[in-house]
Design a protein around this motif. Sequence first.
Motif, short mmCIF file in Angstrom:
data_model
loop_
_atom_site.label_atom_id
_atom_site.label_comp_id
_atom_site.label_asym_id
_atom_site.label_seq_id
_atom_site.Cartn_x
_atom_site.Cartn_y
_atom_site.Cartn_z
N THR A 104 -9.72 37.35 14.12
CA THR A 104 -10.39 38.34 13.27
C THR A 104 -11.37 37.69 12.31
N TYR A 105 -11.70 36.41 12.53
CA TYR A 105 -12.53 35.67 11.60
C TYR A 105 -13.95 35.50 12.17
N PRO A 106 -14.94 36.14 11.56
CA PRO A 106 -16.30 36.09 12.12
C PRO A 106 -16.99 34.77 11.84
N LEU A 107 -17.96 34.45 12.70
CA LEU A 107 -18.89 33.36 12.44
C LEU A 107 -20.04 33.90 11.61
N TYR A 108 -20.42 33.17 10.58
CA TYR A 108 -21.47 33.63 9.68
C TYR A 108 -22.59 32.59 9.65
N VAL A 109 -23.78 32.97 10.17
CA VAL A 109 -24.94 32.08 10.14
C VAL A 109 -25.76 32.43 8.91
N GLY A 110 -25.84 31.50 7.98
CA GLY A 110 -26.51 31.76 6.71
C GLY A 110 -27.99 31.50 6.75
N GLU A 111 -28.62 31.63 5.59
CA GLU A 111 -30.06 31.41 5.46
C GLU A 111 -30.42 30.01 5.91
N ASN A 112 -31.43 29.93 6.78
CA ASN A 112 -31.91 28.67 7.34
C ASN A 112 -30.89 28.00 8.26
N GLY A 113 -29.78 28.66 8.54
CA GLY A 113 -28.82 28.12 9.48
C GLY A 113 -29.20 28.44 10.91
N SER A 114 -28.74 27.61 11.84
CA SER A 114 -29.04 27.81 13.26
C SER A 114 -27.79 27.50 14.07
N LEU A 115 -27.30 28.49 14.79
CA LEU A 115 -26.11 28.33 15.62
C LEU A 115 -26.45 28.61 17.07
N THR A 116 -26.16 27.65 17.95
CA THR A 116 -26.33 27.83 19.38
C THR A 116 -24.96 27.80 20.03
N ILE A 117 -24.66 28.83 20.84
CA ILE A 117 -23.40 28.90 21.57
C ILE A 117 -23.71 28.83 23.05
N THR A 118 -23.08 27.89 23.75
CA THR A 118 -23.33 27.73 25.17
C THR A 118 -22.03 27.42 25.89
N GLY A 119 -22.08 27.41 27.22
CA GLY A 119 -20.89 27.12 28.01
C GLY A 119 -21.12 27.45 29.47
#
Length: 451
Positions: A104-119
């Motif tokens: 139940t815990y979300p991922l939070y991408v903040g200001e100027n943040g960059s998240l790449t999810i792959t697989g």
Amino acid sequence: MKNLKMFAIAVMAFAVMAMGVHATTGDYQGATCSSSCHAVINGTHQYTTFAAALKDAQDGDTITLLAADTVSAALTGIQGESAVNPIKKNITVNVNKFKLDLATYPLYVGENGSLTITGTKDGEVTSQATADAILVADGGSLTIKGALKVNNTARDLVNVNDGKVTVSDGATLSAVASTGKIVEIGADGATVSLNAKVGTKTSRFSGKVVDTSAVVDETATITFEGGEYYTSARIVDVAAANEDAVVTINNGTYDVTGAFAFSIANGSLVVKGGVITSDDAAINVEGGDVLVSAGTLKCTGNHAVINTQGSGEGSLEITGGQFTLTKASQYSPLYFGNGELTYAISGGDFAAGKKDVPAVFVTDTLLTGLDENGLADHFKGMLTGGKYLYSIIGGTADGEYSSAVVTKYVVGEGLEVRTEGDYKVIGTGTPADEPGTTEPGDTTIPPVPQT
């Protein structure tokens, strides 16, 4: 001996650089795992959990899962951040072939943040968050790429404000069927690019792929680069308040049952390719600006391919594309109802379902180029007045299933039709049951009223 020691130090320094270890002491202080590890940073620093790896991750790092992992507490994007814990750096998460359960815990991408999810195709990121699985704040960026699956079984998948979301390589996305949204755009607008798989022909997604309802007076740019979308709800619904929303379809397959595929009441919709199929209208226009230059649009039910209704202002321009109906349909491919839209049709292939059903049908409405006396003088493509049909200049109409033929028109009783430039002066005509008078060489066709 001194030279030998210096050589050894140099070799160790080179080895550290080759392994990608950061020079700052203590950067990876949580990397204490030596066996049964669940995550590794840059192939070197091993962790017992994904959460521990995310806490230590530095700008430019890649976290790779070594085993399935379940998050058991709120995620810390950057060590020492506040309770919100946004990711404010450039981080890649490779779930590999494993399952990352965010619980139940979300991922939070903040200001100027960059998240790449792959697989890989066996990889999966799942969530049970009651709001959003991933939140992208102003200035943040989320990229989902690869064949992996990303889903939220409780509600919405991604919420993006004035940030950016990119999905590539056909990742499979899903949210809870009853109320969920794949991408929800917040009040500050967003940039969204999708090439994804949503639903299947046998198991359709019943939520919205992109929801723009919260966007007011801000630009929301939504681009479909490709993918497959099987839904029982609208792909995108641009409401009257979304005056600056821009939706572009470059490619992809869109198969919708029980609803319009795309509905627009403001903003703009541009169709440059793809296949859009619905048992209702493929596109419903209540306002805003619509341009179709290519692609295939189909209606498999008893409706038009493009339907315009409502009182919103805007324009519909067709320069190409294919517009088809089933043989059972009693409608025309294009059905223009009441409204204040302007029309310009200069290309396209239009095939009605039944014989003697025109390619274009217009109900009572005053179109651009018709003044208060019913005079037309600057159409580009389609001419019409009252309840009587005009055909298309440019493009073709299916000879077997439609009586509408290029450059042939029917003129409402008492209306005079003129054109400019390269277009032909047509003259006047009357309803089909009272054969009308036309200029020599001109042709009239029977109007087919539709109710």
